[in-house]
Design an enzyme around this catalytic site. Sequence first.
Site, short mmCIF file in Angstrom:
data_model
loop_
_atom_site.label_atom_id
_atom_site.label_comp_id
_atom_site.label_asym_id
_atom_site.label_seq_id
_atom_site.Cartn_x
_atom_site.Cartn_y
_atom_site.Cartn_z
N GLY A 1 -35.52 -31.36 -14.79
CA GLY A 1 -36.11 -32.63 -15.26
C GLY A 1 -37.43 -32.99 -14.60
O GLY A 1 -38.41 -33.30 -15.27
N GLU B 1 -22.82 -28.52 -10.12
CA GLU B 1 -23.96 -27.61 -9.96
C GLU B 1 -23.87 -26.85 -8.64
O GLU B 1 -23.49 -27.45 -7.64
CB GLU B 1 -25.26 -28.43 -9.98
N THR C 1 -29.84 -35.14 -19.38
CA THR C 1 -30.81 -34.86 -18.31
C THR C 1 -30.56 -35.80 -17.13
O THR C 1 -31.42 -35.94 -16.26
CB THR C 1 -32.26 -35.08 -18.81
N ARG D 1 -27.01 -36.90 -15.00
CA ARG D 1 -26.16 -36.25 -14.01
C ARG D 1 -24.97 -35.63 -14.73
O ARG D 1 -24.37 -36.25 -15.62
CB ARG D 1 -25.66 -37.25 -12.97
N HIS E 1 -31.45 -27.72 -14.11
CA HIS E 1 -31.84 -29.02 -13.52
C HIS E 1 -33.36 -29.07 -13.28
O HIS E 1 -33.82 -29.14 -12.13
CB HIS E 1 -31.06 -29.29 -12.23
N ARG F 1 -35.59 -46.71 -17.00
CA ARG F 1 -36.95 -46.13 -17.05
C ARG F 1 -37.01 -44.85 -17.88
O ARG F 1 -37.83 -44.72 -18.79
CB ARG F 1 -37.44 -45.81 -15.62
N SER G 1 -27.51 -50.85 -23.12
CA SER G 1 -28.14 -51.42 -21.93
C SER G 1 -27.44 -52.74 -21.66
O SER G 1 -26.97 -53.41 -22.58
CB SER G 1 -29.62 -51.66 -22.20
#
Length: 324
Positions: A286, A266, A235, A237, A284, A157, A177
């Site tokens: 996003g 993090e 963006t 992990r 973080h 997505r 993909s």
Amino acid sequence: MSNVYVTRRIPQPGLEILEAACDRVEVNPEDRYLTREELLRAVRGRDGVLCLLTDVIDDEVLAAAGPQCRVFANYAVGFNNIDVAAATRRGIMITNTPGVLTDSTADLAWALIMSVARRVVEGDACVRSGKWDGWGPMQFLGQDVYEKTLGIVGAGRIGTATALRSVGFRMKVLYTSSRPNPELDAIGGRRVDLLALLRESDFVSIHVALNEQTRHLIGRKQLALMKPTAYLINTARGPVVDEKALVEALRERRIAGAGLDVYEEEPRITPGLTDLPNVVCLPHLGSATEATRAKMATMAATNLVAAVRGERPPNLVNPEVLEG
Ligand code: DGY
């Protein structure tokens, strides 16, 4: 009697849903994440817990919640912070918040692409420092974004939404993909393997979920395949990238730069990373828009309430739990 816990304050629309539907709603009163001990204590005896990506929900935490617990509703689309297999074994439902943060996260990936390529943060710092002495032909020269090649690692997505935004920049799109992506094929996108994507892209943007297959997917070997003029954008992990290898590659200018919203551990940042001028580091962000975070809150709360009522939550990650 439904008794639920929220591990850190979330936007009001989510809390209102919980308060309207549950008998007891307790929210961590402090705006910080819970320590391990606090988390183990806080979940005890709850029917449902609304948790965050910063909460490590492993078997010990699930056990501490107790056998009456029906759900841990994650306030995130990613759920790598949760031991889903352990939850399934214990009959606990896990839910997430897919879809609602797709566009905000794709927008932020673009904020990073533009910032690193056009040296936006360095320019801003120069103006603020009072050191700017006026326009100069050689000042802060960056790279064009338009008509370059954008490599999308993981065309799900968010990867798809990020790639679709490149049309206005007349970019060529490559993507990895497991299956063809008709939306990207329609804009001339080409499905390639990771090696080809790394070799050919000017911007490599990471959008895979974190799991055992994707941990350190981008390490020393992969960074070495990238063009010296290319940028890495993450963006997704942090642990998808070997951050030590990234620092080395950036320091030695083996790649041109990086735009990062996520980090391996993090909020700890690998030493050296923030000393480099060719990196833009965000905390973080996003999904961090008012509208998106409110939608995430509504979604997580709706999932939690459904599960506590014994219904199937709309965003159930482990449907096997209902099969037993
Ligand atoms: C998520 O939902 O997984 C995001 O990282 C939160 O911003």
